[in-house]
Design a protein around this motif. Structure first.
Motif, PDB file in Angstrom:
ATOM      1  N   PRO A   1       0.807  -1.224   0.000  1.00 12.33           N
ATOM      2  CA  PRO A   1       0.000   0.000   0.000  1.00 12.33           C
ATOM      3  C   PRO A   1       0.841   1.275   0.000  1.00 12.33           C
ATOM      4  CG  PRO A   1      -0.773  -1.558   1.656  1.00 12.33           C
ATOM      5  CD  PRO A   1       0.546  -2.062   1.179  1.00 12.33           C
ATOM      6  N   GLN A   2       2.097   1.168   0.456  1.00  9.54           N
ATOM      7  CA  GLN A   2       2.936   2.364   0.507  1.00  9.54           C
ATOM      8  C   GLN A   2       3.373   2.822  -0.889  1.00  9.54           C
ATOM      9  OE1 GLN A   2       3.893  -0.421   2.295  1.00  9.54           O
ATOM     10  NE2 GLN A   2       3.280   0.177   4.348  1.00  9.54           N
ATOM     11  N   PHE A   3       3.349   1.912  -1.859  1.00  9.46           N
ATOM     12  CA  PHE A   3       3.932   2.207  -3.172  1.00  9.46           C
ATOM     13  C   PHE A   3       3.370   3.469  -3.826  1.00  9.46           C
ATOM     14  CE2 PHE A   3       3.887   1.678  -7.827  1.00  9.46           C
ATOM     15  CZ  PHE A   3       5.254   1.728  -8.063  1.00  9.46           C
ATOM     16  N   PRO A   4       2.048   3.590  -4.061  1.00 11.08           N
ATOM     17  CA  PRO A   4       1.549   4.803  -4.720  1.00 11.08           C
ATOM     18  C   PRO A   4       1.736   6.065  -3.884  1.00 11.08           C
ATOM     19  CG  PRO A   4      -0.271   3.457  -3.950  1.00 11.08           C
ATOM     20  CD  PRO A   4       0.966   2.637  -3.779  1.00 11.08           C
ATOM     21  N   ILE A   5       1.750   5.894  -2.543  1.00 10.50           N
ATOM     22  CA  ILE A   5       2.000   7.055  -1.679  1.00 10.50           C
ATOM     23  C   ILE A   5       3.412   7.568  -1.904  1.00 10.50           C
ATOM     24  CG2 ILE A   5       2.159   7.883   0.702  1.00 10.50           C
ATOM     25  CD1 ILE A   5       0.201   5.613   1.474  1.00 10.50           C
ATOM     26  N   LEU A   6       4.373   6.657  -1.885  1.00 13.26           N
ATOM     27  CA  LEU A   6       5.773   7.052  -2.000  1.00 13.26           C
ATOM     28  C   LEU A   6       6.125   7.536  -3.399  1.00 13.26           C
ATOM     29  CD1 LEU A   6       7.429   4.287   0.199  1.00 13.26           C
ATOM     30  CD2 LEU A   6       6.822   6.632   0.816  1.00 13.26           C
ATOM     31  N   VAL A   7       5.383   7.093  -4.402  1.00 14.71           N
ATOM     32  CA  VAL A   7       5.593   7.631  -5.749  1.00 14.71           C
ATOM     33  C   VAL A   7       5.325   9.134  -5.751  1.00 14.71           C
ATOM     34  CG1 VAL A   7       4.682   7.679  -8.109  1.00 14.71           C
ATOM     35  CG2 VAL A   7       5.158   5.489  -7.021  1.00 14.71           C
ATOM     36  N   MET A   8       4.191   9.527  -5.171  1.00 12.21           N
ATOM     37  CA  MET A   8       3.848  10.950  -5.119  1.00 12.21           C
ATOM     38  C   MET A   8       4.805  11.709  -4.204  1.00 12.21           C
ATOM     39  SD  MET A   8       1.559  11.748  -7.214  1.00 12.21           S
ATOM     40  CE  MET A   8       0.068  11.319  -8.097  1.00 12.21           C
TER      41      MET A   8
END
Length: 273
Positions: free
Chosen positions: A233-240
């Motif tokens: 779940p962290q992936f799209p957060i950390l992309v931004m």
């Protein structure tokens, strides 16, 4: 993502730091090359002004038995552009690619610039999150501390609530909630806004109503993302986060780069006994 390219480039990059100067020269050649040619040891050695023995040592440093085996795998980059992968592997990779494509579509450059400026103008930054969002908040803290930002990640519900009534107009509070429904994060953002802080919500539910937030930063979502069923779940957060990190870094590249190097230097110091 329909094609999965077979390449040994990541293998070379993984071994790069352990290489000698001569081996790095060889590594740079193979990493940056994008055309098929005669890679015979004698020809490559002459082209790079290195010995054939250096090519052999380079190949072994990359984990191969010798240059011949390395070349076999490297040459496959040009002879085979598809890699047969297990359906489970392909499904995970396709989901990551989907999230990257969605993230690209959601990026608003002007908003990224505004958030970067807010980070620079507010001396205290707090990042709220619970569960997987809390783990992302910790990563935000580590990333921006290296650029000299006074940032604190708060993942405990009680501390989050207390902190939100202690902030002021000099504070920036960033809340992270994938579904945009985490009550502790939302209520803490509301309280922070009432006490004069600037507020940003990072969420996959940007269509929700958040009148107490100065910025709503949307993230890409996919089915069952919050539960971490397949994709972290962290992936799209950390992309931004990585994107507005780049904007923040670029607002004063020279001084922030110097701060980054200084913090890395502090981490590498051996404590005196």
């Amino acid at each position: 993502m329909s094609d999965y390219q077979r390449t040994v480039i990541p293998v070379i990059e993984a071994a790069y730091d352990s290489m000698t100067a001569v081996e790095k020269t060889i590594a740079d050649f193979f990493i940056n090359n994008n055309e098929r040619m005669d890679f015979a040891a004698k020809r490559v050695a002459q082209r790079l002004f290195v010995s054939e023995a250096s090519l052999s040592r380079f190949a072994k440093k990359c984990g191969f038995k010798g240059y011949r085996e390395f070349l076999y795998h490297y040459d496959s980059t040009f002879t085979q552009n598809k890699k047969v992968v297990d359906n489970l592997t392909k499904g995970v990779l396709n989901t990551y690619q989907e999230l990257l494509n969605k993230s690209y579509a959601l990026v608003d450059e002007q908003q990224m610039q505004r958030i970067a400026l807010r980070l620079g103008r507010n001396p205290r930054v707090f990042v709220y999150g619970k569960g997987s969002s809390g783990m992302a908040a910790q990563e935000v803290k580590l990333r921006f501390m290296r650029l000299g930002l006074d940032v604190e990640a708060i993942v405990d519900t009680h501390i989050m609530k207390m902190n939100s009534v202690l902030v002021n107009e000099k504070s920036l509070v960033i809340g992270i909630s994938i579904r945009g429904k985490t009550p502790e994060v939302l209520s803490s953002l509301r309280a922070a806004k009432e006490h004069g802080a600037k507020t940003v919500l990072i969420t996959g539910n940007a269509a929700g109503s958040y009148p107490y937030c100065d910025e709503i930063l949307p993230i890409a979502v996919t089915k069952n993302l919050e539960g971490g069923n397949i994709i972290s779940p962290q992936f799209p957060i950390l992309v931004m986060v990585d994107i507005f990190y780049a904007y923040f870094l670029n607002t004063d590249l020279v001084s922030k780069s110097a701060l980054y190097l200084n913090t890395l230097g502090a981490l590498s110091k051996v404590p005196e006994e």
